[in-house]
Design an enzyme around this catalytic site. Structure first.
Site, PDB file in Angstrom:
ATOM      1  N   THR A   1     -23.208 -14.426 -16.027  1.00 51.94           N
ATOM      2  CA  THR A   1     -24.456 -14.226 -15.298  1.00 51.94           C
ATOM      3  C   THR A   1     -24.944 -15.597 -14.870  1.00 51.94           C
ATOM      4  OG1 THR A   1     -25.803 -14.504 -17.270  1.00 51.94           O
ATOM      5  CG2 THR A   1     -25.093 -12.265 -16.741  1.00 51.94           C
TER       6      THR A   1
ATOM      7  N   GLU B   1     -24.002  -7.439 -14.930  1.00 55.74           N
ATOM      8  CA  GLU B   1     -23.969  -6.591 -16.132  1.00 55.74           C
ATOM      9  C   GLU B   1     -23.625  -5.143 -15.823  1.00 55.74           C
ATOM     10  OE1 GLU B   1     -26.300  -8.747 -15.355  1.00 55.74           O
ATOM     11  OE2 GLU B   1     -27.191  -9.724 -17.103  1.00 55.74           O
TER      12      GLU B   1
ATOM     13  N   LYS C   1     -33.540 -16.156  -4.920  1.00 59.02           N
ATOM     14  CA  LYS C   1     -32.175 -15.853  -4.484  1.00 59.02           C
ATOM     15  C   LYS C   1     -31.989 -16.346  -3.054  1.00 59.02           C
ATOM     16  CE  LYS C   1     -28.604 -12.836  -5.767  1.00 59.02           C
ATOM     17  NZ  LYS C   1     -28.182 -11.581  -6.307  1.00 59.02           N
TER      18      LYS C   1
ATOM     19  N   TRP D   1     -28.325 -17.525  -6.957  1.00 56.10           N
ATOM     20  CA  TRP D   1     -29.578 -17.730  -7.688  1.00 56.10           C
ATOM     21  C   TRP D   1     -29.995 -19.193  -7.752  1.00 56.10           C
ATOM     22  CZ3 TRP D   1     -32.481 -13.806  -8.740  1.00 56.10           C
ATOM     23  CH2 TRP D   1     -31.932 -12.569  -9.033  1.00 56.10           C
TER      24      TRP D   1
HETATM   25  P1  AMP Z   1     -26.168 -10.812  -9.966  1.00 56.85           P
HETATM   26  O1  AMP Z   1     -25.965 -10.454 -11.383  1.00 56.85           O
HETATM   27  O2  AMP Z   1     -26.042 -12.265  -9.687  1.00 56.85           O
HETATM   28  O3  AMP Z   1     -25.337  -9.985  -9.082  1.00 56.85           O
HETATM   29  O4  AMP Z   1     -27.688 -10.492  -9.590  1.00 56.85           O
HETATM   30  C1  AMP Z   1     -28.221  -9.224  -9.815  1.00 56.85           C
HETATM   31  C2  AMP Z   1     -29.604  -9.146  -9.239  1.00 56.85           C
HETATM   32  O5  AMP Z   1     -29.566  -9.243  -7.812  1.00 56.85           O
HETATM   33  C3  AMP Z   1     -30.295  -7.831  -9.508  1.00 56.85           C
HETATM   34  O6  AMP Z   1     -30.866  -7.775 -10.796  1.00 56.85           O
HETATM   35  C4  AMP Z   1     -31.331  -7.808  -8.406  1.00 56.85           C
HETATM   36  O7  AMP Z   1     -32.478  -8.572  -8.739  1.00 56.85           O
HETATM   37  C5  AMP Z   1     -30.619  -8.475  -7.245  1.00 56.85           C
HETATM   38  N1  AMP Z   1     -30.062  -7.456  -6.344  1.00 56.85           N
HETATM   39  C6  AMP Z   1     -28.804  -6.998  -6.289  1.00 56.85           C
HETATM   40  N2  AMP Z   1     -28.680  -6.056  -5.321  1.00 56.85           N
HETATM   41  C7  AMP Z   1     -29.891  -5.929  -4.755  1.00 56.85           C
HETATM   42  C8  AMP Z   1     -30.438  -5.112  -3.707  1.00 56.85           C
HETATM   43  N3  AMP Z   1     -29.682  -4.258  -3.021  1.00 56.85           N
HETATM   44  N4  AMP Z   1     -31.735  -5.250  -3.419  1.00 56.85           N
HETATM   45  C9  AMP Z   1     -32.528  -6.124  -4.080  1.00 56.85           C
HETATM   46  N5  AMP Z   1     -32.083  -6.923  -5.071  1.00 56.85           N
HETATM   47  C10 AMP Z   1     -30.786  -6.826  -5.401  1.00 56.85           C
END
Ligand code: AMP
Length: 535
Positions: free
Chosen positions: A179, A325, A433, A438
Site C-alpha cells: 500500500t 487491499e 491523489k 498518492w
Molecule cells: P490504492 O490502494 O493505491 O489503489 O488506492 C485506493 C484508494 O483510491 C481508495 O481507497 C480510494 O480512496 C481511491 N479510489 C480508487 N478508485 C476510486 C474511484 N473510482 N473513485 C474514487 N476514489 C477511488
C-alpha cells in the site's frame, strides 16, 4: 479428511490459467511497445513456455516456496512471463512501484525480503539509486541490454526439464503489493492463488470489467499498481489479445497504439483519460479508434463530464473502485435494465458513482449510528469483505483496519442511493491523489516545518483539471523570518519525488484549527478549492 460432495478437489491455482492460455489460446497475440518505440509480438503459447522456463530456472537457482522475487518493470511481455513464472516456482511476485522515491522502494524491497530482482535495462539508473538507498538483492536479472549485469535471457537458458516445480496449493501466496499513501510505513498485501483466481473469474464478467476473447486489451494501468487491476490474469484467462504500452504513456503514443493495434478495451486512472480527451478534441479525426471502445477507469473518481465527453467521442467509460487491499475490484458502476430509459442526467449520475460490488464481494457504509440508510445523503465509512479482500497485512499488526465483525475499513467516506449505488464523497485521511499516485500531506507538512523560517504548515489536495488533485501548502512564517515558495520547494526536493512538491505555497497569518487543536483542513480546502481551476 472426508468430504460430503462428489466433486473433484482441484486447487484453484494460476497454473490452471496458464495451462488454458497455452493449450487453447496459444496463438493469441501479445504485443509490447519497446523503449525505442518499436513493437514486438509474441503469443500466449510462447509466453507460457518461457514462464515455465523462468520457474524452472528460479527453482534450480535456489528459489524456494514463499520466497519473494521482485520486478522493476514497465508493462510488457516479459513482465507477464514473470507474473506466471515466479508463482509457478512457488515464489511470490513483488511488483515494485518505479514511481516511488528510491528510499521508499529500498524500504519496501527490504521489508518484503525480496531475494531476486528482475529489472528493465532502461530502469537500471533507478535500480542503482535503490541500491544506494540500501536495498539488498541476492541476484539482479536484467531484461534487455544487461551490460555488466546478469541477463534475464541467460537465466532462462539455464532451465532444464529435469527441474521439478513444486506442487501448488490454492492457499499459497502468489504476489505481494505494498500500500502507499499512508503517513505510516507501507504495508504488504499478499494475494493467494485462490484469491487471484476468484478475482480473475469475477472481474472478467460482463457486469464487472467485461473482458472477452473478442477483445484487444490495453492495460495503461501499470503492472506495478495492484497487478494492473488483475488485467494480465484476466486477459490470459479469457484469451484476450494484449497490447502493452511499455514506458510510452503520453496521450499521442497511447492513441497511436490504440488505433494501430485496434484496441477495444483499455484501462487506466482518470488522468490518462483527461489527457486522451484533450488530444482527441485537439486533433479531430486524427486517430481512427475502434467503434464502441471501452475504458475502465478507477484509482480516483471519474468525473461525470469525462463520461459524457467520451460518449460524445463514441467511447464508453466504465467506472470502478478498488484498493490494493481489495485486489482491487470492489465496486463497478453499470446502469441496470430498469433504469435504461431513465433521464439522461440520472444515468450519467449513476455512471459517475462507484457502483455496486461484484459477486462474492459485499460492502456496507457505516457511521456511528450503524449502517447508513440508502438515502443518498447520510455518509459513513465504506467497509468491504470478500474472498479477495485482505484479512490482515503481511508485516503490520493494525487490527484497527478491521471491524470486530470482520469488515475491512477502506478509509473512504461514502453514501448509498435508493438504487443501492455507492458514491465516494471524501477520504477519512487527508491524502492527496495526483495522477493516480498518492501524496502524503503530513509528511510534506512535517518536512516544511523542518525549515528554519517556517512556523506552521498544512498541505491539502486541491482539485486540478489535469492531475485530479495537486498539493497546496499553507505556510505561517516565524515572526521576522523570510522564505520564498521556491526556497521551500527546494528544501523539500531532496526528500520527495518531484511530483510530490506543492504547486503553490500560500503564506498566511494563521492556519484554522479544530476544537482539538488540529489543522482544520476542511476549511482550508474550501478556501482554496478553485485555486488550480485554471491551471
Ligand atoms: P490504492 O490502494 O493505491 O489503489 O488506492 C485506493 C484508494 O483510491 C481508495 O481507497 C480510494 O480512496 C481511491 N479510489 C480508487 N478508485 C476510486 C474511484 N473510482 N473513485 C474514487 N476514489 C477511488
Amino acid at each position: 479428511m472426508t468430504t460430503t460432495s462428489c466433486m473433484m478437489d482441484v486447487p484453484l491455482t494460476i497454473e490452471l490459467v496458464l495451462d488454458r492460455a497455452e493449450r487453447w489460446m496459444g496463438g493469441c497475440e501479445v504485443v509490447s511497445r519497446r523503449p525505442d518505440r518499436s513493437l514486438s509480438r509474441t503469443t500466449y503459447g510462447a509466453i507460457a513456455g518461457r514462464a515455465r522456463k523462468l520457474a524452472r530456472a528460479l527453482v534450480a537457482a535456489g528459489i524456494r516456496k514463499g520466497d519473494r522475487v521482485a520486478t522493476l518493470m514497465w508493462n510488457h511481455a516479459e513482465h507477464l512471463e514473470a507474473y506466471f513464472g515466479i508463482p509457478l516456482a512457488g515464489a511470490v511476485t513483488h511488483t515494485l512501484n518505479l514511481r516511488l522515491h528510491p528510499d521508499e522502494i529500498a524500504f519496501i524491497a527490504n521489508d518484503a525480503r525480496d531475494r531476486y530482482l528482475i529489472v528493465d535495462d532502461v530502469l537500471l539508473p533507478l535500480y542503482e539509486k535503490v541500491v544506494a538507498s540500501g536495498a539488498r538483492f541476492e541476484r539482479v536479472l536484467v531484461v534487455g541490454a544487461h551490460g555488466t549485469h546478469e541477463s534475464y535471457e541467460a537465466l532462462l537458458e539455464t532451465a532444464t526439464e529435469q527441474t521439478t516445480l513444486p506442487a501448488l496449493a490454492e492457499t499459497d501466496a502468489l504476489g505481494v503489493c505494498y500500500t502507499s499513501g499512508t503517513t505510516g510505513k507501507p504495508k504488504g498485501v499478499v494475494y493467494s492463488h485462490r484469491s487471484t483466481i476468484l478475482h480473475t473469474l469475477v472481474a472478467a464478467l460482463p457486469d464487472a470489467l467485461g473482458v472477452t476473447r473478442a477483445d484487444t486489451l490495453l492495460p495503461v494501468v501499470p503492472m506495478f499498481h495492484v497487478n494492473a487491476w488483475g488485467l494480465p490474469f484476466i486477459a490470459a484467462m479469457s484469451g484476450t489479445r494484449l497490447v502493452f504500452p511499455g514506458p510510452h504513456l503520453d496521450p499521442p503514443s497511447l492513441l497511436d497504439l490504440m488505433a494501430q493495434e485496434r484496441v477495444t478495451i483499455a484501462a487506466g486512472v482518470p488522468t490518462i483519460w483527461l489527457g486522451i480527451r484533450e488530444a482527441l478534441d485537439g486533433s479531430p479525426g486524427k486517430w481512427q479508434l475502434q467503434p464502441g471502445l471501452r475504458m475502465v477507469v478507477g484509482g480516483s473518481a471519474a468525473p461525470e463530464q469525462l463520461i459524457r465527453d467520451f460518449d460524445r467521442l463514441g467511447m464508453t467509460l466504465i467506472h470502478a473502485w478498488g484498493m490494493t487491499e481489495t485486489s482491487p475490484i470492489g465496486l463497478v458502476s453499470r446502469v441496470p435494465a430498469h433504469l435504461a430509459d431513465a433521464d439522461e442526467a440520472v444515468r450519467y449520475r449513476l455512471r459517475a458513482k462507484q457502483g455496486v460490488p461484484p459477486p462474492l464481494v459485499d460492502v456496507c457504509v457505516r457511521n456511528e449510528a450503524g449502517d447508513v440508510p440508502a438515502d443518498d445523503r447520510t455518509s459513513g465509512e465504506l467497509l468491504v469483505k470478500g474472498p479477495w479482500v485482505a484479512g490482515r497485512y503481511a508485516n503490520d499488526a493494525t487490527p484497527e483496519r478491521w471491524t470486530a465483525d470482520g469488515w475491512f475499513r477502506t478509509g473512504d467516506v461514502a453514501r448509498v442511493d435508493e438504487h443501492g449505488f455507492v458514491q465516494l464523497t471524501d477520504r477519512v485521511a487527508d491524502l492527496i491523489k495526483s495522477g493516480g499516485e498518492w501524496i502524503a500531506s503530513q509528511e510534506l507538512e512535517n518536512a516544511l516545518m523542518g525549515h528554519p523560517a517556517v512556523k506552521e504548515a498544512a498541505v491539502i489536495g486541491v482539485a486540478h483539471p489535469k492531475w485530479s488533485e495537486r498539493p497546496l501548502a499553507a505556510v505561517v512564517l516565524k515572526a521576522g523570518a523570510q522564505a520564498t515558495a521556491a526556497e521551500l520547494c527546494a528544501h523539500l526536493a531532496p526528500t520527495f519525488p518531484k511530483f510530490w512538491l506543492p504547486d503553490s505555497v500560500v503564506f498566511v497569518d494563521a492556519i484554522p484549527r479544530t476544537s482539538a487543536g488540529k489543522f482544520k483542513k476542511t476549511e482550508l480546502r474550501e478556501t482554496y478549492r478553485d485555486h488550480y481551476a485554471k491551471a
